[in-house]
Design an enzyme around this catalytic site. Structure first.
Site, PDB file in Angstrom:
ATOM      1  N   GLN A 132       6.319 -15.979  16.496  1.00  0.00           N
ATOM      2  CA  GLN A 132       7.275 -14.894  16.658  1.00  0.00           C
ATOM      3  C   GLN A 132       6.773 -13.634  15.959  1.00  0.00           C
ATOM      4  OE1 GLN A 132      10.498 -14.810  18.316  1.00  0.00           O
ATOM      5  NE2 GLN A 132      10.059 -12.645  17.973  1.00  0.00           N
ATOM      6  N   CYS A 261      14.486 -11.574  16.762  1.00  0.00           N
ATOM      7  CA  CYS A 261      13.720 -12.658  17.391  1.00  0.00           C
ATOM      8  C   CYS A 261      14.505 -13.321  18.518  1.00  0.00           C
ATOM      9  CB  CYS A 261      13.319 -13.685  16.337  1.00  0.00           C
ATOM     10  SG  CYS A 261      14.702 -14.339  15.390  1.00  0.00           S
ATOM     11  N   ARG A 289       6.032 -12.461  23.146  1.00  0.00           N
ATOM     12  CA  ARG A 289       5.779 -13.864  22.775  1.00  0.00           C
ATOM     13  C   ARG A 289       4.717 -14.458  23.697  1.00  0.00           C
ATOM     14  NH1 ARG A 289       9.584 -16.839  20.147  1.00  0.00           N
ATOM     15  NH2 ARG A 289       7.854 -18.305  20.023  1.00  0.00           N
TER      16      ARG A 289
HETATM   17  N1  NVA Z   1      16.022 -18.468  12.095  1.00  0.00           N
HETATM   18  C1  NVA Z   1      16.229 -18.906  13.448  1.00  0.00           C
HETATM   19  C2  NVA Z   1      15.158 -18.383  14.336  1.00  0.00           C
HETATM   20  C3  NVA Z   1      15.297 -18.734  15.790  1.00  0.00           C
HETATM   21  C4  NVA Z   1      14.193 -18.206  16.628  1.00  0.00           C
HETATM   22  C5  NVA Z   1      16.284 -20.417  13.494  1.00  0.00           C
HETATM   23  O1  NVA Z   1      15.442 -21.055  12.847  1.00  0.00           O
HETATM   24  O2  NVA Z   1      17.160 -20.965  14.157  1.00  0.00           O
HETATM   25  N1   CP Z   2      12.750 -16.485  19.148  1.00  0.00           N
HETATM   26  C1   CP Z   2      12.598 -17.772  19.548  1.00  0.00           C
HETATM   27  O1   CP Z   2      11.770 -18.535  19.006  1.00  0.00           O
HETATM   28  O2   CP Z   2      13.386 -18.131  20.584  1.00  0.00           O
HETATM   29  P1   CP Z   2      13.654 -19.615  21.132  1.00  0.00           P
HETATM   30  O3   CP Z   2      14.386 -20.339  20.039  1.00  0.00           O
HETATM   31  O4   CP Z   2      14.448 -19.422  22.360  1.00  0.00           O
HETATM   32  O5   CP Z   2      12.322 -20.264  21.399  1.00  0.00           O
END
Ligand code: NVA
Ligand code: CP
Length: 305
Positions: A132, A261, A289
């Site tokens: 990311q 993200c 990405r």
């Molecule tokens: N901090 C979030 C990021 C998701 C892309 C998670 O770990 O769920």
């Molecule tokens: N930002 C990200 O990693 O998205 P997903 O959880 O959808 O893969």
């Protein structure tokens, strides 16, 4: 570079090289220039958590590189029934050319790399999200034409994103400023790393202070995957303070970009108004990405480019 386990393992030069290759692959894709650097290769994608962007961008990216990706849900793999990661690593190394894994513990990713004999890519752990942040840096550079000397501000939970943004941002010469509540700071290993950067790194509790003169603003959810049962408690800590909103944006530079993200929770970590005003940046970031991860796969799995 043998694996992408965390940005802490990469040199600044390796990060910049990945960003340059990502830009080139993006250009080639947009101009219909085939880049089958991974023809005949397979990538296994192990998912122990949900995903939209990571799954689809890796799978599509592998196809565009001439290879094939296999979606391996931990519900279906024997790993989900307790087969040790050490054995899974050794078996999958006999079939595949690379593995992308999304899971909880960083140790599981490190173990896969230790016991397997093929490149391992971290597609998110509780500790970090390096893919990311490569896409994030690519996006910031696209909008600002440079990274060195810019200020990146992150507001919210000191989670995997805060960890990777801090390491990635500092390594490419940015100043990194975080606003996190007490008790929700980034990982101690990351804070130790950041210490060496002196006043280029700042950790405060006030979002307006952290955002001062920022070139790029960033936030993420208050409760990450795996923290669902903490979400009510976290709401009481973060609500009304740890949010990118108009007041916080007034503190940043007037031309600051806003990144997320995704997935985003509107009116929690970001207002719908700020999100929509910066939607182009956020969805360019999501697109990147694909390009950034293709660069990672090419560097790790191809001897050609
Ligand atoms: N901090 C979030 C990021 C998701 C892309 C998670 O770990 O769920
Ligand atoms: N930002 C990200 O990693 O998205 P997903 O959880 O959808 O893969």
């Amino acid at each position: 570079m043998k694996h992408l386990l965390k940005l802490l393992d990469l040199s600044s030069e390796e990060i910049v090289d990945l960003l340059n290759l990502a830009d080139q692959l993006k250009y080639e894709l947009k101009h219909g220039i085939k880049h089958h650097a991974l023809e005949g290769m397979t990538l296994g994608m192990i998912f122990q958590k949900s995903s939209t962007r990571t799954r689809v961008s890796f799978e599509t990216g592998m196809y565009q590189l001439g290879g094939q990706a296999l979606f391996l849900s931990s519900r279906d793999l024997q790993i989900g029934r307790g087969e040790p990661v050490q054995d899974t690593a050794r078996v999958l190394s006999r079939y595949l050319n690379g593995i992308m894994i999304r899971t909880f513990a960083q140790k599981e990713v490190e173990d896969l790399a230790e016991y397997g004999s093929i490149p391992i890519i971290n597609g998110l752990t509780d500790f970090c999200h390096p893919c990311q942040v490569l896409a994030d840096l690519q996006t910031i550079r696209e909008y600002k034409n440079k990274l060195d000397g810019l200020k990146l501000c992150y507001i919210g939970d000191g989670n995997n994103m805060a960890n990777s943004l801090t390491v990635g941002g500092l390594k490419v010469g940015m100043r990194v400023s975080l606003a996190c509540p007490e008790g929700y700071h980034p990982d101690p290993q990351v804070l130790e790393f950041a210490k060496a950067y002196g006043d280029k790194f700042q950790l405060v509790s006030d979002p307006v202070e952290a955002a001062a003169d920022a070139d790029a603003m960033y936030t993420d959810v208050w409760a990450s995957m795996g923290q669902e049962d903490e979400s009510e408690k976290r709401k009481t800590v973060f609500q009304g303070i740890y949010q990118i909103n108009d007041d916080v944006m007034k503190s940043a530079k007037s031309d600051a970009i806003v990144l997320h993200c995704l997935p985003a929770h509107r009116e929690e970590e970001i207002t719908a108004k700020v999100f929509e005003a910066h939607a182009n940046e956020i969805f360019d970031e999501a697109e990147n990405r694909l390009h950034a991860q293709k660069a990672v796969m090419v560097r790790l799995m191809s001897s050609e480019r």
